[in-house]
Design a protein around this motif. Sequence first.
Motif, mmCIF file in Angstrom:
data_model
loop_
_atom_site.group_PDB
_atom_site.id
_atom_site.type_symbol
_atom_site.label_atom_id
_atom_site.label_comp_id
_atom_site.label_asym_id
_atom_site.label_seq_id
_atom_site.Cartn_x
_atom_site.Cartn_y
_atom_site.Cartn_z
ATOM 1 N N LEU A 1 -14.771 12.675 124.564
ATOM 2 C CA LEU A 1 -14.154 13.078 123.297
ATOM 3 C C LEU A 1 -13.035 12.111 122.905
ATOM 4 C CD1 LEU A 1 -13.854 16.933 123.901
ATOM 5 C CD2 LEU A 1 -15.556 15.753 122.500
ATOM 6 N N HIS B 1 -19.587 12.651 120.472
ATOM 7 C CA HIS B 1 -19.982 14.002 120.835
ATOM 8 C C HIS B 1 -20.622 13.914 122.212
ATOM 9 C CE1 HIS B 1 -21.815 17.891 121.023
ATOM 10 N NE2 HIS B 1 -21.210 18.238 119.917
ATOM 11 N N PHE C 1 -17.309 17.361 113.207
ATOM 12 C CA PHE C 1 -18.009 16.183 113.728
ATOM 13 C C PHE C 1 -19.499 16.392 113.489
ATOM 14 C CE2 PHE C 1 -20.131 13.441 116.663
ATOM 15 C CZ PHE C 1 -19.331 12.311 116.708
ATOM 16 N N TYR D 1 -24.187 11.201 118.498
ATOM 17 C CA TYR D 1 -24.278 12.625 118.853
ATOM 18 C C TYR D 1 -25.456 12.794 119.808
ATOM 19 C CZ TYR D 1 -23.368 17.515 117.217
ATOM 20 O OH TYR D 1 -23.023 18.835 117.091
#
Lengths: 131, 487
Positions: free
Chosen positions: B406, B411, B69, B76
């Motif tokens: 998740l 993230h 990822f 993120y």
Amino acid sequence: MSEIREELRYSEEHEWASPPAAQGRVVRIGITDHAQSQLGDIVFVELPSVGAAVYAGESIGAIESVKTVSELYSPVTGKVVRVNDGLLDHPERVNESPYEEGWIAEVELDAEADEALGGLLTAQQYGELTK
Amino acid sequence: MNANREKALIFEMSKPGRVAYSLPDCDVPEAAPASVIPERLLRAKPAALPEVYEVDVIRHYTELSRRNFGVDNGFYPLGSCTMKYNPKLNEDAARLPGFAKIHPYQPETSLQGAMELLYTLQRDLAALTGMDQVTLQPAAGAHGEWTGLMLIRAYHERRGERRTKVIVPDSSHGTNPSSATVAGFETITIPSDAQGLVDLEALRAAVGDDTAALMLTNPNTLGRFEAQIDEIAGIVHAAGGLLYYDGANSNAIMGIARPGDMGFDVVHLNLHKTMSTPHGGGGPGAGPVGVKSRLIPFLPKPIVERRGDGTYYWDEDRPLSIGRVKPYYGNFGILVRAYAYIRSYGPAGLRRVSECAVLNANYMMHRLAPYYEVAYPGVCKHEFVLSGKRLRAFGVRTLDVAKRLLDFGYHPPTIYFPLNVEECIMIEPTETESKETLDGFIDVMIQIAREAEDDPNLLLQAPHTTIVKRLDEATAARRPVLYCNCE
């Protein structure tokens, strides 16, 4: 609610000390139920050495949990006479039984017990602190 | 499908006699290993390498690579880490043969273009931070911190002063006390005040003639700007100490405020955060360090300098230098990427980057505030800190919120840092995300807050959709299994 035991004395750093038996000078120390619940699953305890001089409010080791590593402070001044070796293989005892199986060390006080423990918090005062 | 099962190790796929290569016939005389290698260095039995077909090797690693990822897969929002998109233009620049195919041992005369880039980057970073000179050598943020602290140490020693203590606030990055310790200092931690800022009284009490430096990041780790920075600098300087700026949060202030103007003496920047070079396993990083003029003599050598005729040279004649901190001249390919980024945005563009990073963070904080307690309310900078402690009433912790994220393909944000916020969730969206991406994440966070009340088990057992489910972190740390039994 985390457990606070009436007979113990507490530091602001969330350690406890148990008053010695009559005339004695050896106190048992550990971390509080509140502290273990804040830390989460404890995975390693770095114990002080037997014979080491420790001072109230100063670091004597460390506690590592899955979340963080925290210093372990002594609530009293004296000399380490015994440590709970079992924690090396079973750190989870600090989570499961912070006041019994999960004790950390025994310290022989430099001063008289009344004097050494007098500066610590009572159960009621510690309860206020963690409310 | 393959992608949804636990993956066998390549060693477990091994079958004797399978090979994934074909070598041409040997065209030189064969020699027995024992005739050319000392007996004691020879293996008693062959290495246990996996024996597999080429197609299986390719499928194995391709499948693993799909499980990665990164910012190219999705959002993120890892607070304090500035996981911004890495523009592909940077990659084009770094792959130009004049940059990609040179060697550090080539003569200076054949490296002039690369040296001009390094020289210009030194100047650009100095201008951006308000510093007088920059070294590009440090390979990462913590390496930059250590380098900066060694400069501070050299400075005090040169003046004949013995200063042994470095002060950090309790919200500081964990690397700050670590770097100070590795650089030979003792660390003193001071508490934050009720607003999450440096407690000036505690600072006054902590400084003295043994103070080497205060390490600070501004905005700080709580996403708050240290508005009293002038006064902070005054206190530290009056005691004879220096001010160190941890550049991790530079994405909030580019083109708006400069550490050099705030009174800082030493700055490191994380090019892999602020300047969009790859980060988080995609590195390497780069942690250039800028200093005010009084610290220039101690900088690592060499520095790229320009002669009167416009040519560039390695300045090695620096007798007070702390020496090299990295072989060659830093992570050069990363420096090219950062240069490409800075030059493609330009000064106005970089300012806009910070403005949008701050806007995005405030938008998210505002929308999430009814569901998660904001640790220190008020306008934030590029990141903000929430507390999940309200959810504890339902038996749910911040860790469970992160695990549930998740399931939605995000993230998770940074959790349980900074240490001075209970059940901490630290979110940094960066400027590179669209409003739709921010809203998508916010909606999921709101849904998770509702799930915590209605169906806490959904969180406690999350993640549900990932290949590997909830890991037993405590047992993994208490009784780790550190070897593969493949025999």
